[in-house]
Design a protein around this motif. Structure first.
Motif, PDB file in Angstrom:
ATOM      1  N   LEU A  47       9.733 -27.408  36.083  1.00 42.34           N
ATOM      2  CA  LEU A  47       9.934 -26.996  34.604  1.00 42.34           C
ATOM      3  C   LEU A  47       8.980 -25.778  34.208  1.00 42.34           C
ATOM      4  CD1 LEU A  47      11.439 -27.592  31.738  1.00 42.34           C
ATOM      5  CD2 LEU A  47       9.424 -28.766  31.414  1.00 42.34           C
ATOM      6  N   GLU A  48       9.180 -25.059  33.554  1.00 41.30           N
ATOM      7  CA  GLU A  48       8.235 -23.798  33.203  1.00 41.30           C
ATOM      8  C   GLU A  48       8.749 -23.387  31.708  1.00 41.30           C
ATOM      9  OE1 GLU A  48       8.327 -20.444  35.972  1.00 41.30           O
ATOM     10  OE2 GLU A  48       8.034 -21.858  37.771  1.00 41.30           O
ATOM     11  N   VAL A  49       7.695 -23.207  30.844  1.00 39.46           N
ATOM     12  CA  VAL A  49       8.011 -22.561  29.545  1.00 39.46           C
ATOM     13  C   VAL A  49       7.723 -21.088  29.576  1.00 39.46           C
ATOM     14  CG1 VAL A  49       7.806 -22.645  27.055  1.00 39.46           C
ATOM     15  CG2 VAL A  49       7.662 -24.818  28.325  1.00 39.46           C
ATOM     16  N   ALA A  50       8.418 -20.297  29.346  1.00 37.52           N
ATOM     17  CA  ALA A  50       8.405 -18.826  29.449  1.00 37.52           C
ATOM     18  C   ALA A  50       7.339 -18.291  28.473  1.00 37.52           C
ATOM     19  CB  ALA A  50       9.640 -18.074  29.358  1.00 37.52           C
ATOM     20  N   PRO A  51       6.531 -17.421  28.785  1.00 37.43           N
ATOM     21  CA  PRO A  51       5.598 -16.856  27.958  1.00 37.43           C
ATOM     22  C   PRO A  51       6.369 -16.370  26.616  1.00 37.43           C
ATOM     23  CG  PRO A  51       5.308 -15.875  29.869  1.00 37.43           C
ATOM     24  CD  PRO A  51       6.393 -16.798  29.977  1.00 37.43           C
ATOM     25  N   GLY A  52       6.043 -16.626  25.325  1.00 36.36           N
ATOM     26  CA  GLY A  52       6.718 -16.139  24.288  1.00 36.36           C
ATOM     27  C   GLY A  52       8.122 -16.931  23.852  1.00 36.36           C
ATOM     28  N   ALA A  53       8.206 -18.127  24.434  1.00 41.76           N
ATOM     29  CA  ALA A  53       9.351 -18.927  24.170  1.00 41.76           C
ATOM     30  C   ALA A  53       9.466 -19.284  22.730  1.00 41.76           C
ATOM     31  CB  ALA A  53       9.259 -20.110  25.140  1.00 41.76           C
ATOM     32  N   THR A  54      10.777 -19.312  22.257  1.00 43.28           N
ATOM     33  CA  THR A  54      11.075 -19.499  20.932  1.00 43.28           C
ATOM     34  C   THR A  54      11.390 -21.133  20.939  1.00 43.28           C
ATOM     35  OG1 THR A  54      11.542 -17.308  20.834  1.00 43.28           O
ATOM     36  CG2 THR A  54      12.190 -18.801  18.958  1.00 43.28           C
ATOM     37  N   VAL A  55      10.785 -21.683  19.619  1.00 45.94           N
ATOM     38  CA  VAL A  55      11.108 -23.181  19.140  1.00 45.94           C
ATOM     39  C   VAL A  55      11.468 -23.109  17.793  1.00 45.94           C
ATOM     40  CG1 VAL A  55      10.501 -25.267  18.944  1.00 45.94           C
ATOM     41  CG2 VAL A  55       9.468 -23.915  20.790  1.00 45.94           C
ATOM     42  N   HIS A  56      12.530 -23.494  17.495  1.00 43.92           N
ATOM     43  CA  HIS A  56      12.956 -23.714  15.882  1.00 43.92           C
ATOM     44  C   HIS A  56      12.807 -25.005  15.885  1.00 43.92           C
ATOM     45  CE1 HIS A  56      14.653 -19.544  15.031  1.00 43.92           C
ATOM     46  NE2 HIS A  56      15.069 -19.590  16.290  1.00 43.92           N
ATOM     47  N   GLY A  57      12.338 -25.301  14.561  1.00 41.26           N
ATOM     48  CA  GLY A  57      12.378 -26.776  14.014  1.00 41.26           C
ATOM     49  C   GLY A  57      10.898 -27.254  14.381  1.00 41.26           C
TER      50      GLY A  57
END
Length: 146
Positions: A47-57
């Motif tokens: 699992l990787e979280v992309a740089p600049g990933a967006t999270v709503h909530g």
């Protein structure tokens, strides 16, 4: 091509996979919406979280980490069921996540992971007609236009 003769999954990047698991018919409810890429990597599911990933909530890092881990677990489970014996060598790269303060839970993201894996397997033969690379999910609370 059977899973025993197929090469590792995914054979090439499968980008913009969207999974939406929203069930609000009783208690508990479920909300998990993600957009991920399936990228070839070393053996296993990473699992990787992309740089600049967006999270709503609600983006409490502790919960978000648990939800993303459940997402990866759902991907593992679905690939084990749908492609038994096939080597898996991928990174699930998260670009977009919707978390509901009350209705998101690990189970919701595990199911979303399973749905994402199904979609990636279906798209393995190439993008289907009308599939827009990089499309974005509808804003929370809005239905996408047909």
């Amino acid at each position: 091509m059977t899973s025993e003769t197929a090469g590792p999954f995914p054979p090439y990047p499968i980008r913009g996979v969207q999974a939406r698991y929203v069930r609000q018919t009783g208690c508990p409810c479920d909300v998990a919406i993600v957009r991920v890429d399936f990228e070839p990597r070393e053996e296993g599911v990473h699992l990787e979280v992309a740089p600049g990933a967006t999270v709503h909530g609600d983006s409490d890092p502790r919960y978000l980490a648990l939800f993303h881990a459940a997402l990866a677990e759902g991907v593992r489970e679905e690939l084990a069921e749908r492609a038994p014996g096939r080597a898996v060598a991928l990174a699930v790269v998260v670009h977009f996540t919707v978390v509901h303060e009350v209705d998101s839970r690990e189970h919701s993201f595990r199911v979303a992971g399973r749905l994402a894996a199904r979609e990636a397997l279906a798209r393995e033969g190439g993008p289907s007609e009308g599939d827009a690379e990089g499309r974005r999910p509808a804003e929370p609370g809005r239905r996408p236009k047909a």
